[in-house]
Design a protein around this motif. Sequence first.
Motif, short mmCIF file in Angstrom:
data_model
loop_
_atom_site.label_atom_id
_atom_site.label_comp_id
_atom_site.label_asym_id
_atom_site.label_seq_id
_atom_site.Cartn_x
_atom_site.Cartn_y
_atom_site.Cartn_z
N THR A 143 9.55 7.22 -37.04
CA THR A 143 9.66 6.14 -38.01
C THR A 143 9.18 6.61 -39.38
O THR A 143 8.08 7.16 -39.49
CB THR A 143 8.83 4.91 -37.59
N ILE A 144 10.00 6.42 -40.40
CA ILE A 144 9.59 6.62 -41.79
C ILE A 144 9.10 5.27 -42.29
O ILE A 144 9.78 4.25 -42.13
CB ILE A 144 10.76 7.09 -42.66
N SER A 145 7.92 5.24 -42.92
CA SER A 145 7.39 4.00 -43.45
C SER A 145 6.59 4.27 -44.73
O SER A 145 6.27 5.42 -45.04
CB SER A 145 6.50 3.29 -42.42
N ASP A 146 6.27 3.20 -45.44
CA ASP A 146 5.47 3.25 -46.66
C ASP A 146 6.00 4.30 -47.64
O ASP A 146 5.24 5.09 -48.21
CB ASP A 146 3.99 3.49 -46.34
N ALA A 147 7.31 4.30 -47.84
CA ALA A 147 7.96 5.26 -48.73
C ALA A 147 8.14 4.64 -50.11
O ALA A 147 8.64 3.52 -50.23
CB ALA A 147 9.32 5.67 -48.17
N TRP A 148 7.78 5.37 -51.13
CA TRP A 148 7.90 4.86 -52.51
C TRP A 148 9.34 4.59 -52.89
O TRP A 148 9.62 3.76 -53.75
CB TRP A 148 7.26 5.82 -53.51
N PHE A 149 10.28 5.27 -52.24
CA PHE A 149 11.69 5.18 -52.60
C PHE A 149 12.47 4.15 -51.79
O PHE A 149 13.66 3.98 -52.01
CB PHE A 149 12.36 6.55 -52.48
N LEU A 150 11.80 3.45 -50.85
CA LEU A 150 12.49 2.44 -50.04
C LEU A 150 12.15 1.04 -50.53
O LEU A 150 10.99 0.71 -50.75
CB LEU A 150 12.10 2.57 -48.56
N GLU A 151 13.18 0.24 -50.68
CA GLU A 151 13.01 -1.15 -51.10
C GLU A 151 13.56 -2.05 -50.01
O GLU A 151 14.57 -1.71 -49.40
CB GLU A 151 13.75 -1.42 -52.41
N PRO A 152 12.94 -3.18 -49.75
CA PRO A 152 11.68 -3.65 -50.34
C PRO A 152 10.48 -2.94 -49.70
O PRO A 152 10.62 -2.24 -48.69
CB PRO A 152 11.68 -5.15 -49.99
N ALA A 153 9.31 -3.16 -50.28
CA ALA A 153 8.08 -2.60 -49.71
C ALA A 153 7.97 -3.03 -48.25
O ALA A 153 8.36 -4.14 -47.89
CB ALA A 153 6.87 -3.09 -50.50
N GLY A 154 7.48 -2.14 -47.42
CA GLY A 154 7.35 -2.44 -45.99
C GLY A 154 8.55 -2.02 -45.17
O GLY A 154 8.54 -2.16 -43.94
N THR A 155 9.60 -1.52 -45.82
CA THR A 155 10.79 -1.08 -45.10
C THR A 155 10.47 0.11 -44.21
O THR A 155 9.74 1.01 -44.60
CB THR A 155 11.90 -0.68 -46.10
N GLU A 156 11.00 0.08 -43.00
CA GLU A 156 10.86 1.19 -42.05
C GLU A 156 12.25 1.69 -41.67
O GLU A 156 13.18 0.91 -41.52
CB GLU A 156 10.11 0.75 -40.79
N VAL A 157 12.36 3.02 -41.54
CA VAL A 157 13.63 3.63 -41.14
C VAL A 157 13.41 4.30 -39.78
O VAL A 157 12.57 5.18 -39.65
CB VAL A 157 14.11 4.67 -42.17
N PRO A 158 14.17 3.86 -38.75
CA PRO A 158 14.00 4.43 -37.42
C PRO A 158 14.71 5.78 -37.29
O PRO A 158 15.65 6.08 -38.02
CB PRO A 158 14.65 3.39 -36.51
N GLY A 159 14.22 6.55 -36.33
CA GLY A 159 14.86 7.83 -36.06
C GLY A 159 14.42 8.42 -34.74
O GLY A 159 13.65 7.81 -33.99
N THR A 160 14.94 9.59 -34.47
CA THR A 160 14.56 10.34 -33.28
C THR A 160 14.30 11.79 -33.69
O THR A 160 14.90 12.29 -34.65
CB THR A 160 15.66 10.31 -32.20
N THR A 161 13.43 12.43 -32.96
CA THR A 161 13.14 13.85 -33.18
C THR A 161 13.12 14.54 -31.83
O THR A 161 12.56 14.02 -30.87
CB THR A 161 11.79 14.04 -33.89
N THR A 162 13.74 15.70 -31.77
CA THR A 162 13.74 16.54 -30.58
C THR A 162 13.16 17.90 -30.96
O THR A 162 13.58 18.49 -31.96
CB THR A 162 15.16 16.72 -30.03
N VAL A 163 12.20 18.38 -30.16
CA VAL A 163 11.61 19.70 -30.38
C VAL A 163 11.84 20.52 -29.11
O VAL A 163 11.45 20.10 -28.02
CB VAL A 163 10.11 19.62 -30.71
N THR A 164 12.50 21.68 -29.27
CA THR A 164 12.81 22.55 -28.13
C THR A 164 12.45 23.99 -28.47
O THR A 164 12.40 24.38 -29.64
CB THR A 164 14.32 22.49 -27.78
N TRP A 165 12.23 24.77 -27.42
CA TRP A 165 12.03 26.20 -27.60
C TRP A 165 13.36 26.85 -27.92
O TRP A 165 14.38 26.53 -27.33
CB TRP A 165 11.43 26.84 -26.34
#
Length: 146
Positions: free
Chosen positions: A19-41
């Motif tokens: 989750t991306i949150s508290d970003a200065w470039f996202l409006e309105p304040a409090g906006t969250e952007v969902p995502g996924t991350t995968t880490v593999t060898w």
Amino acid sequence: MRNSEMAKLSVLVGEWTTTISDAWFLEPAGTEVPGTTTVTWLGESLLLLRSEFGGNGHAHSEMSLVLGRSDANDRFVALYQDDRGVCREFAVTFGGGHWTMTRQDPDFHQRFVADVEEDRILGRWEASEDGGNSWRKDFDLTNVRA
């Protein structure tokens, strides 16, 4: 044979809800952007981190990191790229539950600072346009093991 220093980063391996949150470039304040991350060898001595973000009315975006190590220089390194065509190199530290990635390039300085737990990574991206004298937070980045 797995590189013993790289093995210290094994806690990162897996599937994460991001989750991306508290970003200065996202409006309105409090906006969250969902995502996924995968880490593999990638082989025995590199980690491949891939993140995708989007939803909640936000455009799809992707970024990747390859985490590796220079044994001769006794340091971790990361190569970053994203779907904007941006490519960057970061110096990496990892240990004691803390993960940092920093770069001091002519365009601007940037750093990622995170606390790493078994099932959660709490981090933030920061930038400096004045050579590292002052920093502003770009956004918080939270990863929870899926």
